[in-house]
Scaffold this motif. Sequence first.
Motif, PDB file in Angstrom:
ATOM      1  N   MET A 255      43.605  25.791  15.183  1.00  0.00           N
ATOM      2  CA  MET A 255      42.403  25.717  14.338  1.00  0.00           C
ATOM      3  C   MET A 255      42.062  24.272  14.020  1.00  0.00           C
ATOM      4  N   GLU A 256      43.078  23.472  13.779  1.00  0.00           N
ATOM      5  CA  GLU A 256      42.829  22.059  13.494  1.00  0.00           C
ATOM      6  C   GLU A 256      42.211  21.368  14.699  1.00  0.00           C
ATOM      7  N   ALA A 257      42.733  21.691  15.889  1.00  0.00           N
ATOM      8  CA  ALA A 257      42.185  21.088  17.098  1.00  0.00           C
ATOM      9  C   ALA A 257      40.767  21.587  17.355  1.00  0.00           C
ATOM     10  N   ALA A 258      40.502  22.865  17.031  1.00  0.00           N
ATOM     11  CA  ALA A 258      39.166  23.427  17.250  1.00  0.00           C
ATOM     12  C   ALA A 258      38.140  22.750  16.368  1.00  0.00           C
ATOM     13  N   ALA A 259      38.505  22.450  15.116  1.00  0.00           N
ATOM     14  CA  ALA A 259      37.571  21.804  14.199  1.00  0.00           C
ATOM     15  C   ALA A 259      37.178  20.421  14.694  1.00  0.00           C
ATOM     16  N   LYS A 260      38.114  19.758  15.395  1.00  0.00           N
ATOM     17  CA  LYS A 260      37.829  18.411  15.899  1.00  0.00           C
ATOM     18  C   LYS A 260      36.980  18.463  17.168  1.00  0.00           C
ATOM     19  N   ASN A 261      37.005  19.595  17.848  1.00  0.00           N
ATOM     20  CA  ASN A 261      36.334  19.682  19.140  1.00  0.00           C
ATOM     21  C   ASN A 261      35.288  20.788  19.147  1.00  0.00           C
ATOM     22  N   GLU A 262      34.564  20.948  18.010  1.00  0.00           N
ATOM     23  CA  GLU A 262      33.587  22.030  17.891  1.00  0.00           C
ATOM     24  C   GLU A 262      32.496  21.898  18.929  1.00  0.00           C
ATOM     25  N   THR A 309      39.563  35.198  11.614  1.00  0.00           N
ATOM     26  CA  THR A 309      38.884  35.434  12.894  1.00  0.00           C
ATOM     27  C   THR A 309      37.961  34.267  13.192  1.00  0.00           C
ATOM     28  N   LEU A 310      37.999  33.802  14.418  1.00  0.00           N
ATOM     29  CA  LEU A 310      37.151  32.700  14.871  1.00  0.00           C
ATOM     30  C   LEU A 310      36.180  33.213  15.920  1.00  0.00           C
ATOM     31  N   TYR A 311      34.983  32.617  15.919  1.00  0.00           N
ATOM     32  CA  TYR A 311      33.905  33.082  16.790  1.00  0.00           C
ATOM     33  C   TYR A 311      33.423  31.952  17.684  1.00  0.00           C
ATOM     34  N   HIS A 312      33.097  32.331  18.920  1.00  0.00           N
ATOM     35  CA  HIS A 312      32.360  31.435  19.823  1.00  0.00           C
ATOM     36  C   HIS A 312      30.897  31.875  19.806  1.00  0.00           C
ATOM     37  N   TYR A 313      30.008  30.907  19.986  1.00  0.00           N
ATOM     38  CA  TYR A 313      28.595  31.253  19.992  1.00  0.00           C
ATOM     39  C   TYR A 313      27.904  30.435  21.076  1.00  0.00           C
ATOM     40  N   ALA A 314      26.719  30.920  21.517  1.00  0.00           N
ATOM     41  CA  ALA A 314      25.985  30.281  22.600  1.00  0.00           C
ATOM     42  C   ALA A 314      24.668  29.721  22.069  1.00  0.00           C
ATOM     43  N   VAL A 323      34.485  28.857  15.578  1.00  0.00           N
ATOM     44  CA  VAL A 323      34.263  28.524  14.179  1.00  0.00           C
ATOM     45  C   VAL A 323      34.552  29.763  13.343  1.00  0.00           C
ATOM     46  N   PRO A 324      34.911  29.594  12.073  1.00  0.00           N
ATOM     47  CA  PRO A 324      35.118  30.759  11.214  1.00  0.00           C
ATOM     48  C   PRO A 324      33.783  31.400  10.836  1.00  0.00           C
ATOM     49  N   MET A 325      33.838  32.562  10.201  1.00  0.00           N
ATOM     50  CA  MET A 325      32.626  33.322   9.872  1.00  0.00           C
ATOM     51  C   MET A 325      31.717  32.530   8.941  1.00  0.00           C
ATOM     52  N   GLU A 326      32.261  31.793   7.968  1.00  0.00           N
ATOM     53  CA  GLU A 326      31.429  31.052   7.022  1.00  0.00           C
ATOM     54  C   GLU A 326      30.603  29.989   7.732  1.00  0.00           C
ATOM     55  N   ARG A 327      31.225  29.336   8.709  1.00  0.00           N
ATOM     56  CA  ARG A 327      30.473  28.330   9.461  1.00  0.00           C
ATOM     57  C   ARG A 327      29.380  28.999  10.280  1.00  0.00           C
ATOM     58  N   LEU A 328      29.672  30.190  10.817  1.00  0.00           N
ATOM     59  CA  LEU A 328      28.679  30.910  11.602  1.00  0.00           C
ATOM     60  C   LEU A 328      27.504  31.324  10.706  1.00  0.00           C
ATOM     61  N   LEU A 331      25.263  28.314  10.233  1.00  0.00           N
ATOM     62  CA  LEU A 331      24.443  28.078  11.429  1.00  0.00           C
ATOM     63  C   LEU A 331      23.283  29.072  11.502  1.00  0.00           C
ATOM     64  N   PHE A 332      23.524  30.314  11.062  1.00  0.00           N
ATOM     65  CA  PHE A 332      22.470  31.325  11.076  1.00  0.00           C
ATOM     66  C   PHE A 332      21.389  30.973  10.053  1.00  0.00           C
ATOM     67  N   ALA A 333      21.821  30.516   8.865  1.00  0.00           N
ATOM     68  CA  ALA A 333      20.854  30.157   7.820  1.00  0.00           C
ATOM     69  C   ALA A 333      20.020  28.956   8.229  1.00  0.00           C
ATOM     70  N   ALA A 334      20.624  28.056   9.006  1.00  0.00           N
ATOM     71  CA  ALA A 334      19.887  26.864   9.450  1.00  0.00           C
ATOM     72  C   ALA A 334      19.080  27.132  10.708  1.00  0.00           C
ATOM     73  N   ARG A 335      19.057  28.380  11.163  1.00  0.00           N
ATOM     74  CA  ARG A 335      18.307  28.810  12.341  1.00  0.00           C
ATOM     75  C   ARG A 335      18.803  28.160  13.626  1.00  0.00           C
ATOM     76  N   THR A 336      20.054  27.668  13.591  1.00  0.00           N
ATOM     77  CA  THR A 336      20.649  27.179  14.838  1.00  0.00           C
ATOM     78  C   THR A 336      20.914  28.362  15.755  1.00  0.00           C
ATOM     79  N   ILE A 337      21.266  29.468  15.154  1.00  0.00           N
ATOM     80  CA  ILE A 337      21.416  30.719  15.886  1.00  0.00           C
ATOM     81  C   ILE A 337      20.617  31.786  15.166  1.00  0.00           C
ATOM     82  N   ASN A 338      20.362  32.925  15.847  1.00  0.00           N
ATOM     83  CA  ASN A 338      19.620  34.015  15.239  1.00  0.00           C
ATOM     84  C   ASN A 338      20.290  35.336  15.572  1.00  0.00           C
TER      85      ASN A 338
END
Length: 375
Positions: A255-262, A309-314, A323-328, A331-338
């Motif tokens: 998880m630490e490595a994932a945060a650095k390489n998002e 739980t961690l999620y990948h997104y496109a 990224v964890p659910m809170e980060r997802l 991203l949804f609120a910022a309309r980066t994803i829908n």
Amino acid sequence: MGLFDEIKKKLSHEFIDIVEWLDNTNDTIVHRFERYQNEIKNGAQLIVREGQTAVFINEGQLADVFGPGTYTLNTQNLPILATLKGWKYGFNSPFKAEVYFVNTRLFTDEKWGTKNPIMLNDDRFGLVEIRAFGTYSFKIEDAGKFVVDVVGTDANFTNYEVNEHLKSLIVTRFTDTVGEANIPLELYAANTSELSETCQEVMQPEFGRVGILLERFYIENVSMPEELKKEIFEYSRLDKLDMAKLTQFKTAKAMEAAAKNEGGTAGAGMGMGMGFVLAQQMGQNMNFNQGQSAAQATQAVPPPMPTQTLYHYAVNGQQLGPVPMERLRELFAARTINKDSLVWKPGLAQWTALKDVAELQSFLGGNTPPPLPGN
């Protein structure tokens, strides 16, 4: 007594044969006493020293055997030979017989080793190859049997000659013994003393058939390929570890490595995702295996924290995360994803629209802003 009688007496003593062998070597096991036409005079003196045995052979047949001591060769001291020769009333003329002196001292520090690797079938590592070497000690226990079965007509039988036979016998029996032992591979090198004793017990009957006593047998080393050693060391360490703690540690590091390489590449993200799948599976297996132990634990000790739980997104055809659910949610609120954006988590068979993932449907209720005025 006249002068002629004294001369005759003196000559008779001078011409009495002395049959003996003075060993001036360190490797001779059997020495044939050489005599003109193998004739030995009646009344000859046989001298057998400590660490020797004298064996008489008559026309290829074993006759009398003498241990250490001095003997006068006559019908009384040669009962078997006298029977074979048919001496019913004694004899006065020279007789023919082959005399072999056998060295019965202990031969020590003899080397043995496997010329070719031994193939073993291990339950965990499959077919593996090992080699072994060591030393052994032996001595001639039954001189008559040894001369008849091994030496034959060899006039000077050396240690080298018998060792070639013994080494082949040792390797054959050693291979059979380790093949039937069925012990864990890593214990061969750690239990050489016990294995040596077992091999000695197995080999002794084979040595005894030719008159040899296997006094000592030592396995000094059991070796195997370096790659196999590394596998055994890793397996040994893994067997000693608390897998639940190891899984939590690995997950935290990932998880630490994932945060650095998002924002990493698609290949790196997929590799990280597979790592989390493996970590989750390991954690689930360990939780199942340790269920009974956890039920008996003290209530004051809290259960381990649940794995997040961690999620990948496109986005625009590029895989991002995990990224964890809170980060997802951010991203949804910022309309980066829908709601139609593709997401994936461990356990999903394929990429799925966000709106079709049960725990993410909460993003859609009141969190989606209305369209801009004029649109």
